[in-house]
Write a protein that holds these residues in place. Structure first.
Motif, PDB file in Angstrom:
ATOM      1  N   PHE A  62     -40.960 -56.926  -4.743  1.00 40.14           N
ATOM      2  CA  PHE A  62     -41.401 -56.319  -3.486  1.00 40.14           C
ATOM      3  C   PHE A  62     -41.522 -57.382  -2.400  1.00 40.14           C
ATOM      4  CE2 PHE A  62     -44.841 -54.964  -0.593  1.00 40.14           C
ATOM      5  CZ  PHE A  62     -44.297 -53.770  -0.141  1.00 40.14           C
ATOM      6  N   ALA A  63     -42.085 -58.535  -2.755  1.00 40.75           N
ATOM      7  CA  ALA A  63     -42.228 -59.629  -1.793  1.00 40.75           C
ATOM      8  C   ALA A  63     -40.864 -60.116  -1.316  1.00 40.75           C
ATOM      9  CB  ALA A  63     -43.005 -60.780  -2.418  1.00 40.75           C
ATOM     10  N   GLU A  64     -39.908 -60.175  -2.226  1.00 43.88           N
ATOM     11  CA  GLU A  64     -38.548 -60.581  -1.856  1.00 43.88           C
ATOM     12  C   GLU A  64     -37.935 -59.573  -0.883  1.00 43.88           C
ATOM     13  OE1 GLU A  64     -34.941 -62.800  -1.975  1.00 43.88           O
ATOM     14  OE2 GLU A  64     -36.976 -63.299  -2.676  1.00 43.88           O
ATOM     15  N   PHE A  65     -38.173 -58.282  -1.128  1.00 39.02           N
ATOM     16  CA  PHE A  65     -37.615 -57.233  -0.290  1.00 39.02           C
ATOM     17  C   PHE A  65     -38.150 -57.308   1.134  1.00 39.02           C
ATOM     18  CE2 PHE A  65     -37.755 -52.767   1.274  1.00 39.02           C
ATOM     19  CZ  PHE A  65     -36.390 -52.492   1.260  1.00 39.02           C
ATOM     20  N   VAL A  66     -39.457 -57.488   1.281  1.00 43.85           N
ATOM     21  CA  VAL A  66     -40.050 -57.498   2.625  1.00 43.85           C
ATOM     22  C   VAL A  66     -39.870 -58.839   3.333  1.00 43.85           C
ATOM     23  CG1 VAL A  66     -41.741 -55.742   1.981  1.00 43.85           C
ATOM     24  CG2 VAL A  66     -42.350 -58.152   1.793  1.00 43.85           C
ATOM     25  N   SER A  67     -39.464 -59.865   2.585  1.00 46.37           N
ATOM     26  CA  SER A  67     -39.302 -61.190   3.185  1.00 46.37           C
ATOM     27  C   SER A  67     -37.876 -61.475   3.631  1.00 46.37           C
ATOM     28  CB  SER A  67     -39.741 -62.276   2.193  1.00 46.37           C
ATOM     29  OG  SER A  67     -41.090 -62.134   1.837  1.00 46.37           O
ATOM     30  N   HIS A  68     -36.898 -60.937   2.890  1.00 42.17           N
ATOM     31  CA  HIS A  68     -35.521 -61.349   3.125  1.00 42.17           C
ATOM     32  C   HIS A  68     -34.559 -60.209   3.446  1.00 42.17           C
ATOM     33  CE1 HIS A  68     -37.249 -64.693   0.692  1.00 42.17           C
ATOM     34  NE2 HIS A  68     -36.578 -65.424   1.564  1.00 42.17           N
ATOM     35  N   ILE A  69     -34.978 -58.955   3.235  1.00 42.04           N
ATOM     36  CA  ILE A  69     -34.110 -57.819   3.519  1.00 42.04           C
ATOM     37  C   ILE A  69     -34.561 -57.166   4.823  1.00 42.04           C
ATOM     38  CG2 ILE A  69     -33.169 -55.653   2.643  1.00 42.04           C
ATOM     39  CD1 ILE A  69     -32.486 -58.123   0.967  1.00 42.04           C
ATOM     40  N   SER A  70     -33.611 -56.912   5.718  1.00 44.08           N
ATOM     41  CA  SER A  70     -33.974 -56.400   7.044  1.00 44.08           C
ATOM     42  C   SER A  70     -34.744 -55.085   6.959  1.00 44.08           C
ATOM     43  CB  SER A  70     -32.719 -56.220   7.895  1.00 44.08           C
ATOM     44  OG  SER A  70     -31.819 -55.306   7.294  1.00 44.08           O
ATOM     45  N   THR A  71     -34.327 -54.192   6.042  1.00 40.61           N
ATOM     46  CA  THR A  71     -35.041 -52.923   5.893  1.00 40.61           C
ATOM     47  C   THR A  71     -36.493 -53.156   5.496  1.00 40.61           C
ATOM     48  OG1 THR A  71     -32.993 -51.837   5.191  1.00 40.61           O
ATOM     49  CG2 THR A  71     -35.063 -50.707   4.686  1.00 40.61           C
ATOM     50  N   GLY A  72     -36.703 -54.111   4.604  1.00 41.15           N
ATOM     51  CA  GLY A  72     -38.061 -54.437   4.189  1.00 41.15           C
ATOM     52  C   GLY A  72     -38.873 -55.067   5.298  1.00 41.15           C
ATOM     53  N   GLN A  73     -38.229 -55.921   6.088  1.00 40.18           N
ATOM     54  CA  GLN A  73     -38.934 -56.564   7.199  1.00 40.18           C
ATOM     55  C   GLN A  73     -39.373 -55.549   8.241  1.00 40.18           C
ATOM     56  OE1 GLN A  73     -35.884 -59.332   8.311  1.00 40.18           O
ATOM     57  NE2 GLN A  73     -36.545 -60.909   6.855  1.00 40.18           N
ATOM     58  N   VAL A  74     -38.483 -54.604   8.536  1.00 38.42           N
ATOM     59  CA  VAL A  74     -38.845 -53.531   9.466  1.00 38.42           C
ATOM     60  C   VAL A  74     -39.957 -52.678   8.878  1.00 38.42           C
ATOM     61  CG1 VAL A  74     -38.023 -51.405  10.568  1.00 38.42           C
ATOM     62  CG2 VAL A  74     -36.591 -53.457  10.590  1.00 38.42           C
ATOM     63  N   GLY A  75     -39.851 -52.380   7.580  1.00 41.02           N
ATOM     64  CA  GLY A  75     -40.857 -51.555   6.916  1.00 41.02           C
ATOM     65  C   GLY A  75     -42.240 -52.181   6.934  1.00 41.02           C
ATOM     66  N   ILE A  76     -42.327 -53.463   6.626  1.00 42.65           N
ATOM     67  CA  ILE A  76     -43.644 -54.115   6.605  1.00 42.65           C
ATOM     68  C   ILE A  76     -44.213 -54.219   8.012  1.00 42.65           C
ATOM     69  CG2 ILE A  76     -42.854 -56.508   6.791  1.00 42.65           C
ATOM     70  CD1 ILE A  76     -45.703 -55.173   4.560  1.00 42.65           C
ATOM     71  N   ALA A  77     -43.329 -54.356   9.007  1.00 38.84           N
ATOM     72  CA  ALA A  77     -43.797 -54.397  10.395  1.00 38.84           C
ATOM     73  C   ALA A  77     -44.424 -53.063  10.797  1.00 38.84           C
ATOM     74  CB  ALA A  77     -42.646 -54.748  11.335  1.00 38.84           C
TER      75      ALA A  77
END
Length: 317
Positions: A116-131
């Motif tokens: 999960f940490a990898e997804f929100v740190s390095h994947i654009s979809t995850g970065q948008v999601g955590i934002a």
């Protein structure tokens, strides 16, 4: 609940009927998209979009009143923002977790913290999601603090954050690959959110005949402008994706677009009729608050069908 006038009173809890019409919209989209398999994220996305729109509407209530002295109860407003902001944050978090699991090709129960940490740190979809999760959480926290302090703060900062949060996912979606696609998507989403969310906010906050008389006529003007923008941007978005009329019936995406257009047309006919009757009667103080609330609930519940259909478009080829 206002009990002015006679007849059966309407509770603001009736707005929860929108949960069922939201499910109806998503379910209809799944059927229209066959043979594509249903995507469970559609329901999470639709929930987040609807609740976020209501938070935007709550933050815009003061702007609706403008320079008039009429103001909603501040404690009630902050409490509503805190509660719905929390629901919004949880919906966005659930969608983020599901997206992270889906990206790895397995179920939510199999998702590990490091993945999960990898997804929100390095994947654009995850970065948008955590934002989006952080922004919605910040709105909820601000609402809690303001409620506890009985603050008279402006809601304008929350209005800006809510608007940004609503468009984050949209401006990084499929329309971002087209010229001015992100702008069109953002404007489309904000117009829909203002039309729907502000009416829901009025249904939550207004208590008296005079409250409705002060707010509804101005809301009607805002809603008309929002619908015009919503229609124009929606037609452009659909034309860019479909590239012709044949896909309206030959593709799942096209069938959902067609269904959404039909639903919106029916809602607009209802809104047009109520603009001629409901708004005039309210402005002349000839309708009690309970009748106004009933009409607002009907329109809000109807619009959520379109929100359900719209959410499914995001994951339909």
């Amino acid at each position: 609940m206002n009990t002015a006038g006679q007849g059966i009173t309407v509770s603001r809890w009736s707005l929860l009927l929108a949960v069922f019409t939201l499910i109806l919209g998503v379910g209809t989209a799944w059927q229209l998209a066959l043979p594509d398999s249903p995507d469970p994220s559609n329901l999470l996305r639709a929930t987040a979009d609807c609740v976020g729109a209501v938070v935007l509407g709550l933050a815009a209530v003061d702007r609706l009143h403008g320079s008039s002295k009429a103001r909603v109860d501040r404690a009630e407003l902050w409490r509503a923002i805190a509660a719905l902001g929390g629901v919004w944050a949880l919906s966005e978090l659930a969608l983020l977790v599901y997206s992270a699991a889906a990206a790895g090709g397995y179920g939510v129960g199999q998702l590990h913290a490091d993945e999960f940490a990898e997804f929100v740190s390095h994947i654009s979809t995850g970065q948008v999601g955590i934002a989006t999760v952080l922004c919605a959480s910040g709105i909820a926290l601000a609402g809690i603090v303001a409620f506890r302090r009985r603050a008279e703060w402006s809601t304008d900062p929350l209005l800006a954050v809510a608007g940004l949060t609503l468009v984050l996912r949209q401006i990084t979606g499929h329309m971002s690959q087209q010229t001015f696609g992100s702008v069109l998507a953002a404007v489309h989403v904000l117009a829909a959110a203002l039309w729907f969310g502000l009416l829901a906010a009025l249904a939550i906050m207004l208590r008296s005949r005079s409250d409705w008389a002060a707010a509804l006529p101005r809301y009607s003007t805002w809603a008309l402008r929002s619908v015009v923008v919503l229609t124009v941007t929606g037609v452009i978005n659909a034309a860019v994706r479909l590239k012709g009329f044949a896909p309206l019936l030959d593709s799942g995406y096209g069938r959902i677009v067609l269904a959404k257009a039909i639903v919106l047309l029916l809602i607009l006919i209802l809104a047009w009729w109520w603009r001629r009757t409901w708004v005039d009667q309210v402005a002349g103080h000839r309708m009690n608050a309970d009748d106004s609330l009933r009409r607002a609930v009907v329109e809000v519940v109807a619009i959520t069908v379109a929100f359900g259909l719209a959410a499914a478009l995001a994951t339909t080829a």
